[in-house]
Design a protein around this motif. Structure first.
Motif, short mmCIF file in Angstrom:
data_model
loop_
_atom_site.label_atom_id
_atom_site.label_comp_id
_atom_site.label_asym_id
_atom_site.label_seq_id
_atom_site.Cartn_x
_atom_site.Cartn_y
_atom_site.Cartn_z
N LEU A 1 0.83 -1.21 0.00
CA LEU A 1 0.00 0.00 0.00
C LEU A 1 0.86 1.26 0.00
O LEU A 1 0.55 2.24 -0.69
CB LEU A 1 -0.93 0.00 1.22
CG LEU A 1 -2.08 -1.02 1.19
CD1 LEU A 1 -2.75 -1.09 2.56
CD2 LEU A 1 -3.10 -0.66 0.12
N LEU A 2 1.95 1.21 0.77
CA LEU A 2 2.86 2.34 0.81
C LEU A 2 3.49 2.59 -0.56
O LEU A 2 3.62 3.73 -1.01
CB LEU A 2 3.95 2.09 1.85
CG LEU A 2 5.02 3.19 2.01
CD1 LEU A 2 4.37 4.49 2.46
CD2 LEU A 2 6.10 2.77 2.99
N ALA B 1 0.92 4.25 -2.71
CA ALA B 1 0.70 5.63 -2.27
C ALA B 1 1.86 6.53 -2.69
O ALA B 1 1.65 7.68 -3.12
CB ALA B 1 0.53 5.67 -0.75
N ILE C 1 1.56 7.46 -6.30
CA ILE C 1 0.60 8.56 -6.49
C ILE C 1 1.25 9.89 -6.15
O ILE C 1 1.10 10.88 -6.87
CB ILE C 1 -0.65 8.33 -5.61
CG1 ILE C 1 -1.36 7.04 -6.02
CG2 ILE C 1 -1.61 9.53 -5.72
CD1 ILE C 1 -2.46 6.62 -5.06
N LEU C 2 1.99 9.92 -5.03
CA LEU C 2 2.68 11.15 -4.62
C LEU C 2 3.71 11.57 -5.67
O LEU C 2 3.82 12.76 -6.00
CB LEU C 2 3.37 10.93 -3.27
CG LEU C 2 4.20 12.09 -2.73
CD1 LEU C 2 3.33 13.32 -2.50
CD2 LEU C 2 4.93 11.70 -1.46
N ALA D 1 -3.62 4.63 -7.94
CA ALA D 1 -4.76 4.69 -7.02
C ALA D 1 -5.64 3.46 -7.18
O ALA D 1 -6.15 2.90 -6.19
CB ALA D 1 -5.57 5.96 -7.29
N PHE E 1 -3.84 0.69 -5.47
CA PHE E 1 -3.96 0.88 -4.01
C PHE E 1 -5.29 0.32 -3.52
O PHE E 1 -5.33 -0.40 -2.51
CB PHE E 1 -3.85 2.36 -3.68
CG PHE E 1 -3.88 2.67 -2.21
CD1 PHE E 1 -2.71 2.78 -1.49
CD2 PHE E 1 -5.10 2.85 -1.54
CE1 PHE E 1 -2.73 3.06 -0.12
CE2 PHE E 1 -5.13 3.13 -0.18
CZ PHE E 1 -3.94 3.23 0.53
N TRP E 2 -6.36 0.63 -4.22
CA TRP E 2 -7.69 0.16 -3.82
C TRP E 2 -7.79 -1.37 -3.92
O TRP E 2 -8.34 -2.03 -3.02
CB TRP E 2 -8.75 0.83 -4.68
CG TRP E 2 -10.15 0.31 -4.42
CD1 TRP E 2 -10.91 -0.44 -5.26
CD2 TRP E 2 -10.94 0.51 -3.24
NE1 TRP E 2 -12.12 -0.73 -4.69
CE2 TRP E 2 -12.15 -0.16 -3.44
CE3 TRP E 2 -10.71 1.20 -2.05
CZ2 TRP E 2 -13.17 -0.17 -2.49
CZ3 TRP E 2 -11.72 1.18 -1.09
CH2 TRP E 2 -12.93 0.51 -1.31
#
Length: 210
Positions: free
Chosen positions: A89-90, A93, A96-97, A177, A180-181
């Motif tokens: 997940l990190l 994320a 995305i960042l 994203a 991630f979901w």
């Protein structure tokens, strides 16, 4: 939401197929023109470079969709399953960042008070500047009928080839994203799913025995 995902899937696949077809057609036609007729299109090399850049930037997001990106995860997979999930997940994320920062870092600068330390601008600002400036590509020019019909300058404006930068980053953020979901609800275990070395060994294990 499913309609949007299907639309993006189709758009990515169609654009990638069109880019590959155009690159092949232009390269083949230039080889024939040069060696068969001692002629050619002066902007062919720059055009294929632009197409190749578009292919890479579309491929960033498409690679996440089909799980084609390679990742070094040997150490991470030794972690307990809950901790491995957190790391996956990190990773999504942070992707995305990364895409958000490259798209436009101004929000990051405002958030941490870094406006005067280089944390402003990004792909969107970069393309917007070229949109305002009348700067064209070096060798890429509009056909004569386009110049006459639409009353445009001979050289193709730089913002047109460069517009793929923000588009590609938005697609990258969307796919990250989405990954991630899917990791969060348990549909996949990580964003990186390609393990070519393991697959090649599995495919050729019988050959190795012989």
């Amino acid at each position: 939401m499913s309609r949007l995902v299907r639309f993006i899937d189709a758009t990515e696949e169609n654009f990638i197929a069109a880019i590959l077809a155009l690159m092949t057609l232009v390269t083949f036609s230039q080889v024939v023109a040069r060696y068969g007729f001692n002629s050619g299109w002066g902007g062919a090399l720059e055009f294929t470079r632009v197409l190749f850049a578009w292919l890479i930037l579309f491929g960033m997001s498409y690679g996440i969709k089909i799980g084609a990106h390679l990742g070094v995860d040997a150490a991470v997979r030794l972690l307990p399953k809950p901790l491995f999930r957190i790391m996956a997940l990190l990773g999504a994320a942070l992707t995305i960042l990364y895409a958000a920062l490259l798209f436009d870092a101004s929000w990051f600068g405002h958030l941490f008070g870094l406006e005067n330390k280089g944390s402003t601008g990004g792909a969107y600002t970069y393309v917007a500047k070229f949109y305002k400036l009348p700067i064209g590509m070096e060798d890429l020019k509009w056909p004569l009928w386009v110049q006459e019909t639409f009353d445009v300058r001979a050289r193709v404006p730089r913002w047109i080839p460069y517009i793929i930068l923000p588009i590609g980053l938005v697609l990258l953020a969307f796919r990250a994203a989405q990954a991630f979901w899917m990791i969060l609800i348990g549909e996949k275990d990580s964003m990186i799913a390609a393990h070519e070395a393991e697959e090649l060994v599995a495919e050729n294990k019988d050959i190795l025995k012989d």
